[in-house]
Scaffold this active site. Structure first.
Site, PDB file in Angstrom:
ATOM      1  N   SER A 170       0.833  -1.202   0.000  1.00  0.00           N
ATOM      2  CA  SER A 170       0.000   0.000   0.000  1.00  0.00           C
ATOM      3  C   SER A 170       0.869   1.254   0.000  1.00  0.00           C
ATOM      4  O   SER A 170       0.368   2.365  -0.031  1.00  0.00           O
ATOM      5  CB  SER A 170      -0.929   0.001   1.224  1.00  0.00           C
ATOM      6  OG  SER A 170      -0.187  -0.141   2.413  1.00  0.00           O
ATOM      7  N   ASN A 189      -2.625  -2.064  13.364  1.00  0.00           N
ATOM      8  CA  ASN A 189      -4.079  -1.879  13.310  1.00  0.00           C
ATOM      9  C   ASN A 189      -4.526  -0.597  14.014  1.00  0.00           C
ATOM     10  O   ASN A 189      -5.341   0.160  13.486  1.00  0.00           O
ATOM     11  CB  ASN A 189      -4.795  -3.088  13.920  1.00  0.00           C
ATOM     12  CG  ASN A 189      -4.497  -4.361  13.141  1.00  0.00           C
ATOM     13  OD1 ASN A 189      -3.876  -4.293  12.079  1.00  0.00           O
ATOM     14  ND2 ASN A 189      -4.935  -5.501  13.646  1.00  0.00           N
ATOM     15  N   HIS A 208     -38.561  22.246 -13.739  1.00  0.00           N
ATOM     16  CA  HIS A 208     -38.589  21.353 -14.920  1.00  0.00           C
ATOM     17  C   HIS A 208     -37.811  21.955 -16.091  1.00  0.00           C
ATOM     18  O   HIS A 208     -38.090  21.636 -17.243  1.00  0.00           O
ATOM     19  CB  HIS A 208     -40.030  21.058 -15.361  1.00  0.00           C
ATOM     20  CG  HIS A 208     -40.950  20.707 -14.244  1.00  0.00           C
ATOM     21  ND1 HIS A 208     -41.173  19.411 -13.828  1.00  0.00           N
ATOM     22  CD2 HIS A 208     -41.679  21.493 -13.398  1.00  0.00           C
ATOM     23  CE1 HIS A 208     -42.016  19.400 -12.805  1.00  0.00           C
ATOM     24  NE2 HIS A 208     -42.330  20.660 -12.516  1.00  0.00           N
ATOM     25  N   SER A 247     -11.675  23.756 -29.088  1.00  0.00           N
ATOM     26  CA  SER A 247     -11.809  22.469 -29.756  1.00  0.00           C
ATOM     27  C   SER A 247     -10.674  22.328 -30.745  1.00  0.00           C
ATOM     28  O   SER A 247     -10.253  23.299 -31.366  1.00  0.00           O
ATOM     29  CB  SER A 247     -13.157  22.418 -30.485  1.00  0.00           C
ATOM     30  OG  SER A 247     -13.094  21.520 -31.575  1.00  0.00           O
ATOM     31  N   LYS A 253     -15.148  27.156 -30.980  1.00  0.00           N
ATOM     32  CA  LYS A 253     -15.650  26.645 -29.708  1.00  0.00           C
ATOM     33  C   LYS A 253     -14.961  27.232 -28.476  1.00  0.00           C
ATOM     34  O   LYS A 253     -13.776  27.518 -28.481  1.00  0.00           O
ATOM     35  CB  LYS A 253     -15.484  25.107 -29.655  1.00  0.00           C
ATOM     36  CG  LYS A 253     -16.392  24.343 -30.592  1.00  0.00           C
ATOM     37  CD  LYS A 253     -17.863  24.512 -30.301  1.00  0.00           C
ATOM     38  CE  LYS A 253     -18.289  23.766 -29.058  1.00  0.00           C
ATOM     39  NZ  LYS A 253     -18.241  22.315 -29.248  1.00  0.00           N
ATOM     40  N   ASN A 260     -15.401  25.934 -24.642  1.00  0.00           N
ATOM     41  CA  ASN A 260     -16.128  24.899 -23.893  1.00  0.00           C
ATOM     42  C   ASN A 260     -15.984  25.044 -22.378  1.00  0.00           C
ATOM     43  O   ASN A 260     -14.890  25.320 -21.895  1.00  0.00           O
ATOM     44  CB  ASN A 260     -15.634  23.522 -24.317  1.00  0.00           C
ATOM     45  CG  ASN A 260     -15.925  23.229 -25.781  1.00  0.00           C
ATOM     46  OD1 ASN A 260     -16.936  23.684 -26.324  1.00  0.00           O
ATOM     47  ND2 ASN A 260     -15.038  22.489 -26.426  1.00  0.00           N
ATOM     48  N   GLU A 304     -17.930  20.653 -16.789  1.00  0.00           N
ATOM     49  CA  GLU A 304     -18.229  19.282 -17.235  1.00  0.00           C
ATOM     50  C   GLU A 304     -17.411  18.261 -16.459  1.00  0.00           C
ATOM     51  O   GLU A 304     -17.915  17.208 -16.048  1.00  0.00           O
ATOM     52  CB  GLU A 304     -17.959  19.144 -18.730  1.00  0.00           C
ATOM     53  CG  GLU A 304     -18.921  19.963 -19.579  1.00  0.00           C
ATOM     54  CD  GLU A 304     -18.407  20.074 -21.003  1.00  0.00           C
ATOM     55  OE1 GLU A 304     -18.419  19.069 -21.721  1.00  0.00           O
ATOM     56  OE2 GLU A 304     -17.986  21.177 -21.388  1.00  0.00           O
ATOM     57  N   GLN A 349      -7.597  -2.189   4.163  1.00  0.00           N
ATOM     58  CA  GLN A 349      -6.588  -1.419   3.422  1.00  0.00           C
ATOM     59  C   GLN A 349      -7.228  -0.754   2.193  1.00  0.00           C
ATOM     60  O   GLN A 349      -6.719   0.245   1.693  1.00  0.00           O
ATOM     61  CB  GLN A 349      -5.447  -2.348   2.999  1.00  0.00           C
ATOM     62  CG  GLN A 349      -4.329  -1.641   2.274  1.00  0.00           C
ATOM     63  CD  GLN A 349      -3.081  -2.510   2.178  1.00  0.00           C
ATOM     64  OE1 GLN A 349      -2.453  -2.820   3.201  1.00  0.00           O
ATOM     65  NE2 GLN A 349      -2.739  -2.933   0.975  1.00  0.00           N
TER      66      GLN A 349
HETATM   67  N1  ARG Z   1      -1.561  -1.195   5.381  1.00  0.00           N
HETATM   68  C1  ARG Z   1      -2.483  -1.697   6.332  1.00  0.00           C
HETATM   69  C2  ARG Z   1      -3.856  -1.061   6.143  1.00  0.00           C
HETATM   70  O1  ARG Z   1      -3.906  -0.106   5.472  1.00  0.00           O
HETATM   71  C3  ARG Z   1      -1.995  -1.380   7.699  1.00  0.00           C
HETATM   72  C4  ARG Z   1      -2.531  -2.299   8.743  1.00  0.00           C
HETATM   73  C5  ARG Z   1      -1.953  -3.647   8.528  1.00  0.00           C
HETATM   74  N2  ARG Z   1      -2.363  -4.584   9.542  1.00  0.00           N
HETATM   75  C6  ARG Z   1      -2.251  -5.874   9.378  1.00  0.00           C
HETATM   76  N3  ARG Z   1      -2.708  -6.612  10.346  1.00  0.00           N
HETATM   77  N4  ARG Z   1      -1.800  -6.432   8.290  1.00  0.00           N
HETATM   78  O2  ARG Z   1      -4.843  -1.513   6.626  1.00  0.00           O
END
Ligand code: ARG
Length: 460
Positions: A20, A107, A153, A274, A280, A282, A287, A319
């Site tokens: 991550s 955690n 409307h 464009s 144009k 835009n 958008e 995650q």
């Molecule tokens: N990268 C993990 C997350 O975003 C961090 C926590 C990881 N905990 C674990 N027990 N693998 O959740």
């Protein structure tokens, strides 16, 4: 960092699948801030010496500098921001670094980091909401007398002041600020000390950590604390709602900038051309914003779907909360910024909005009200004006040009003074109820917003 019980290296493919760091690197300032607070509590509990605490603090600050200067090498093999920083710290300062993770799990660590991140970003979004309100108010004040048809409307309904139309968006954004403030209260709980799921046998002063990190409250249940992502879902909802408001404003801007409406001109700086059609201009910003609002809703749905059906407590599914969160935060901040810039510089074509508002049918309701004031029950008055409208359309005679005889033919209650009703200025002036667009009301509302935006109240 957890290799003790494993005999074989994690496969490259699994590393790539599970990392991550490519997105959670954004959490580095919060991870460092959280670790310094945690180390302080570890020292207070006698786990770290003063010297070790100092070394940790110094080492973490050096790492922060390296990250900010681009020197730091993030490693995919170390999975996430938490392990990247901890491992770099231990490389730098040795054993003291290896003690940092005492009584802590990734955690509760990630729960803390994300809360700190959400708190900072909620403030950043709040600031941008206020700036956009300010830009819309500026545009309203630049065009205090411009009139525009109000639509239902997408059919012309009744005349309003252009400023009244814009102030409607200030109300929407103000509710968004209220929702943000509300979400902020629940973001602002300190989860560290919850460990993996059941706290720790090492007694840490959680209150101290909360104070150091400026949290007014600590979480009361370790199992809930490591698996709660409600606060992210709430923030993603608030962001979605802001996105939907911006999308509606986008739609107005797109219509107004079209040749068919021709109510505003956007600055060259906020429009695009464009590659094929040389003429144009835009409204791409509007958008794109209308389009991106879909992604914001998608991000909310993505998280809610991830959370649904997760058993207690932490599961790696969690995650998956980060990419939607980061994406929504970055998207909404940009959208709010670019919209503030664009709206502040938009030019209102007041002659065109006035011409559209001169459509006599916009005053049909006022004619019905005229009859009501002469004692005709509203349902009958409505019927009479409906017939009058059909007559005006089929004969091609606008209301203003009907003769006394013609008026009388439709209702004996019509008198000469009926023509006074057929004036946009009169129609606006008469709309005096609270919330209605009489010029005096709108002026008061502008003053209200000016005052409020002068000193915006922060989220706490
Ligand atoms: N990268 C993990 C997350 O975003 C961090 C926590 C990881 N905990 C674990 N027990 N693998 O959740």
């Amino acid at each position: 960092m957890w290799k003790g019980r494993f005999k074989v290296e994690t496969s490259n493919l699994v590393q790539k699948y599970g990392e991550s760091i490519s997105f959670d690197w954004r959490l580095y300032p919060y991870d460092i801030q959280g670790s310094i607070a945690h180390a302080t509590a570890l020292q207070a509990a006698g786990i770290l010496t003063k010297a070790e605490l100092l070394a940790i603090r110094k080492g973490l600050k050096a790492i922060q500098n390296e990250i900010e200067s681009g020197e730091f090498k993030f490693r995919t093999s170390l999975e996430d921001i938490h392990m990247n920083i901890e491992s770099a710290l231990t490389e730098k300062i040795g054993d003291a670094g290896a003690k940092l993770h005492t009584a802590r799990s990734r955690n509760d660590q990630v729960a803390l980091d994300v809360r700190l991140y959400c708190r900072a970003e909620a403030n950043a979004i709040h600031q941008r909401l206020v700036n956009l309100q300010d830009a819309l108010l500026t545009l309203a004040k630049k065009n205090p007398e411009a009139v525009i048809p109000g639509y239902t409307h997408l059919q012309r309904g009744q005349p309003v002041l252009f400023a009244h139309h814009l102030l409607a968006y200030l109300e929407m954004l103000e509710r968004d600020i209220g929702r943000l403030r509300d979400a902020y209260q629940r973001i602002n709980h300190m989860p560290l000390g919850s460990g993996a799921l059941a706290g720790s046998t090492i007694p840490l002063n959680r209150k101290l950590v909360a104070d150091l990190l400026d949290f007014p409250k600590i979480t009361d249940n370790s199992m809930d604390a490591v698996s709660d992502r409600d606060f992210i879902a709430e923030l993603l909802f608030v962001i979605s709602m802001i996105g939907i408001h911006l999308s509606r404003l986008s739609e107005d801007v797109i219509l107004w900038a079209s040749a068919e409406f021709n109510f505003i001109e956007l600055s060259d700086a906020h429009t695009t051309g464009s590659s094929l059609m040389p003429q144009k201009k835009n409204p791409d910003v509007a958008e794109l914003t209308r389009g991106k609002s879909g992604r914001l809703v998608g991000n909310l749905m993505s998280l809610l779907t991830t959370l649904k059906g997760l058993p207690m407590t932490y599961n790696r599914d969690l995650q998956e909360d980060k990419e939607p969160l980061f994406d929504s935060i970055e998207t909404i901040k940009m959208a709010l910024e670019v919209f503030a810039e664009m709206m502040a510089e938009a030019k209102v074509k007041a002659e065109n909005t006035a011409e559209a508002t001169a459509d006599p049918f916009l005053l049909a309701t006022d004619l019905a009200d005229y009859l009501v004031l002469k004692g005709v029950p509203f349902r009958q008055a409505h019927e009479v004006i409906g017939q009058l409208t059909a007559y005006s359309l089929s004969e091609g005679i606008p209301f203003q040009e009907l003769t006394d005889e013609e008026w009388e033919q439709f209702s004996p209650a019509f008198e000469k003074d009926v023509r006074k009703v057929l004036d946009v200025g009169t129609a606006l002036k008469g709309r005096k109820a609270v919330g209605a667009p009489s010029p005096a009301n709108v002026k008061r509302q502008v003053a209200k917003w000016e005052k409020r935006l002068e000193n915006p109240v922060g989220l706490v």
